[in-house]
Design a protein around this motif. Structure first.
Motif, PDB file in Angstrom:
ATOM      1  N   GLU A  83       0.839  -1.188   0.000  1.00 16.04           N
ATOM      2  CA  GLU A  83       0.000   0.000   0.000  1.00 16.04           C
ATOM      3  C   GLU A  83       0.882   1.249   0.000  1.00 16.04           C
ATOM      4  O   GLU A  83       2.089   1.190   0.267  1.00 16.04           O
ATOM      5  CB  GLU A  83      -0.912   0.001   1.233  1.00 16.04           C
ATOM      6  CG  GLU A  83      -1.868  -1.185   1.291  1.00 16.04           C
ATOM      7  CD  GLU A  83      -2.873  -1.189   0.154  1.00 16.04           C
ATOM      8  OE1 GLU A  83      -3.182  -0.097  -0.370  1.00 16.04           O
ATOM      9  OE2 GLU A  83      -3.348  -2.284  -0.211  1.00 16.04           O
ATOM     10  N   SER A  84       0.263   2.396  -0.290  1.00 18.72           N
ATOM     11  CA  SER A  84       1.041   3.619  -0.457  1.00 18.72           C
ATOM     12  C   SER A  84       1.758   4.057   0.813  1.00 18.72           C
ATOM     13  O   SER A  84       2.762   4.775   0.754  1.00 18.72           O
ATOM     14  CB  SER A  84       0.124   4.745  -0.946  1.00 18.72           C
ATOM     15  OG  SER A  84      -0.921   4.974  -0.016  1.00 18.72           O
ATOM     16  N   ASN A  85       1.269   3.621   1.982  1.00 18.75           N
ATOM     17  CA  ASN A  85       1.895   4.027   3.239  1.00 18.75           C
ATOM     18  C   ASN A  85       2.849   2.981   3.803  1.00 18.75           C
ATOM     19  O   ASN A  85       3.351   3.127   4.914  1.00 18.75           O
ATOM     20  CB  ASN A  85       0.828   4.360   4.283  1.00 18.75           C
ATOM     21  CG  ASN A  85      -0.066   3.167   4.610  1.00 18.75           C
ATOM     22  OD1 ASN A  85      -0.031   2.143   3.927  1.00 18.75           O
ATOM     23  ND2 ASN A  85      -0.875   3.302   5.650  1.00 18.75           N
ATOM     24  N   ASP A  91      -1.334   8.404  -5.192  1.00 12.47           N
ATOM     25  CA  ASP A  91      -1.637   7.106  -4.584  1.00 12.47           C
ATOM     26  C   ASP A  91      -2.604   6.288  -5.430  1.00 12.47           C
ATOM     27  O   ASP A  91      -2.570   5.053  -5.390  1.00 12.47           O
ATOM     28  CB  ASP A  91      -2.221   7.303  -3.186  1.00 12.47           C
ATOM     29  CG  ASP A  91      -1.194   7.822  -2.189  1.00 12.47           C
ATOM     30  OD1 ASP A  91       0.016   7.795  -2.514  1.00 12.47           O
ATOM     31  OD2 ASP A  91      -1.595   8.265  -1.099  1.00 12.47           O
ATOM     32  N   ASP A  92      -3.473   6.977  -6.194  1.00 15.04           N
ATOM     33  CA  ASP A  92      -4.456   6.250  -7.006  1.00 15.04           C
ATOM     34  C   ASP A  92      -3.987   6.056  -8.446  1.00 15.04           C
ATOM     35  O   ASP A  92      -4.803   5.845  -9.349  1.00 15.04           O
ATOM     36  CB  ASP A  92      -5.804   6.974  -6.984  1.00 15.04           C
ATOM     37  CG  ASP A  92      -5.720   8.402  -7.544  1.00 15.04           C
ATOM     38  OD1 ASP A  92      -4.595   8.877  -7.830  1.00 15.04           O
ATOM     39  OD2 ASP A  92      -6.784   9.046  -7.696  1.00 15.04           O
ATOM     40  N   ARG A 130       3.435  -1.974  -9.304  1.00 15.99           N
ATOM     41  CA  ARG A 130       3.042  -0.569  -9.261  1.00 15.99           C
ATOM     42  C   ARG A 130       4.164   0.336  -9.757  1.00 15.99           C
ATOM     43  O   ARG A 130       3.961   1.506 -10.044  1.00 15.99           O
ATOM     44  CB  ARG A 130       2.643  -0.179  -7.829  1.00 15.99           C
ATOM     45  CG  ARG A 130       2.010   1.190  -7.728  1.00 15.99           C
ATOM     46  CD  ARG A 130       1.693   1.554  -6.270  1.00 15.99           C
ATOM     47  NE  ARG A 130       0.938   2.787  -6.160  1.00 15.99           N
ATOM     48  CZ  ARG A 130       1.467   4.002  -6.187  1.00 15.99           C
ATOM     49  NH1 ARG A 130       2.778   4.135  -6.341  1.00 15.99           N
ATOM     50  NH2 ARG A 130       0.711   5.071  -6.083  1.00 15.99           N
ATOM     51  N   SER A 167       7.752   3.562  -6.113  1.00 20.12           N
ATOM     52  CA  SER A 167       6.882   4.112  -5.070  1.00 20.12           C
ATOM     53  C   SER A 167       7.725   4.434  -3.854  1.00 20.12           C
ATOM     54  O   SER A 167       8.920   4.119  -3.802  1.00 20.12           O
ATOM     55  CB  SER A 167       5.782   3.112  -4.696  1.00 20.12           C
ATOM     56  OG  SER A 167       6.339   1.973  -4.044  1.00 20.12           O
TER      57      SER A 167
END
Length: 270
Positions: A4-6, A93-94, A56, A59
């Motif tokens: 996830e982004s975090n 993030d999206d 992804r 990131s």
């Protein structure tokens, strides 16, 4: 997508040196420009690391990972996969990465990997080891071909078998060169023990030096900070990664946890 982004990578002990880092833009063999994130240690010790992210692309997780590696003395570069279709700027993030992943192609991906390795060599790093995760783990295994000139390959939860009709590292075993370190989760629903075993058998048959470790009870993408139940697996994975890197500049390719001059496999219990 693994993270996830975090999400942030686990930490390995105290930093051994200072770090400077930032985004760079590289140019591939076909002229395509793509983003990367480079971290340089204040005092370099050991080979450089080419970090290959999950599907992804580049990131924050992988940017931070290059810093963690540089803290231990390794120049590290994480590359993006989508410069041809999404440009070189930071992503929200999206970000619809699956749309861009569907437009990526093998030759472009391999050209970008080669450009990343060349950039690390231009930094003065004689030896380069690839370190990939999920989609990037699969790519890292496939980049263990002599043409990339890597000193070794590390793949975390990279799927090695046929995928969407495309041959994977298992089918390419005869083209690969060791040493290879593969780290897998025993509770990974997408990568079965049978698939990992078949990859190992293919490497055995091709005489490729490798070591596989499966962490019992660990899921896909277990290498992440903030999951106490996975702390032991993360600590062991870090030790094996750094041991592998330390061996990459030494004759015989011996690691702190094993001898990669001969194939072997292990299972870590919870």
């Amino acid at each position: 997508m693994c993270y996830e982004s975090n999400a942030v990578p686990p930490v390995y002990g105290s930093p051994r040196t200072t770090v400077t880092s930032g985004r760079v833009v590289l140019t591939s063999a076909d002229g395509a420009r793509f983003a990367a994130f480079l971290s340089r240690p204040g005092r370099r010790s050991g080979p450089a690391v080419l970090v290959l992210p999950d599907n992804r692309g580049l990131s924050g997780f992988y940017e931070r990972l290059t810093e963690r590696l540089a803290e231990q003395g390794h120049t590290a570069l994480a590359i993006d996969y989508f410069g041809r279709t999404a440009g070189t700027g930071p992503r929200p993030d999206d970000f619809p990465f699956m749309e861009h992943l569907g437009r990526a192609y093998k030759d472009g991906l391999f050209a970008d990997i080669a450009a990343g390795a060349a950039h690390l060599r231009a930094e003065g790093c004689e030896e380069v080891v690839s370190l990939g995760f999920c989609f990037g783990g699969r790519l890292a295994f496939m980049a263990a071909r002599p043409g990339f000139g890597l000193a070794g390959t590390i793949g975390l939860y990279g799927y090695p078998d046929v995928l969407f009709g495309n041959p994977g590292p298992t089918q390419m075993a005869g083209e690969l060169r060791g040493p290879i370190l593969g780290l897998f989760g025993g509770a990974d629903e997408g990568i079965s023990a049978e698939v990992v075993s078949a990859f190992g058998e293919a490497l055995d048959g091709a005489g490729v030096a490798h070591e596989f470790v499966t962490y019992a009870g660990a899921p896909h993408s277990f290498f992440e900070l903030g999951r106490p139940e996975l702390a032991e697996a993360c600590a062991d994975a870090w030790a094996r990664i750094l041991g592998f890197l330390a061996a990459a500049e030494r004759p015989g390719k011996r690691t702190a946890r094993g001898d990669l001059t001969s194939p072997r496999a292990a299972t870590m219990q919870d």
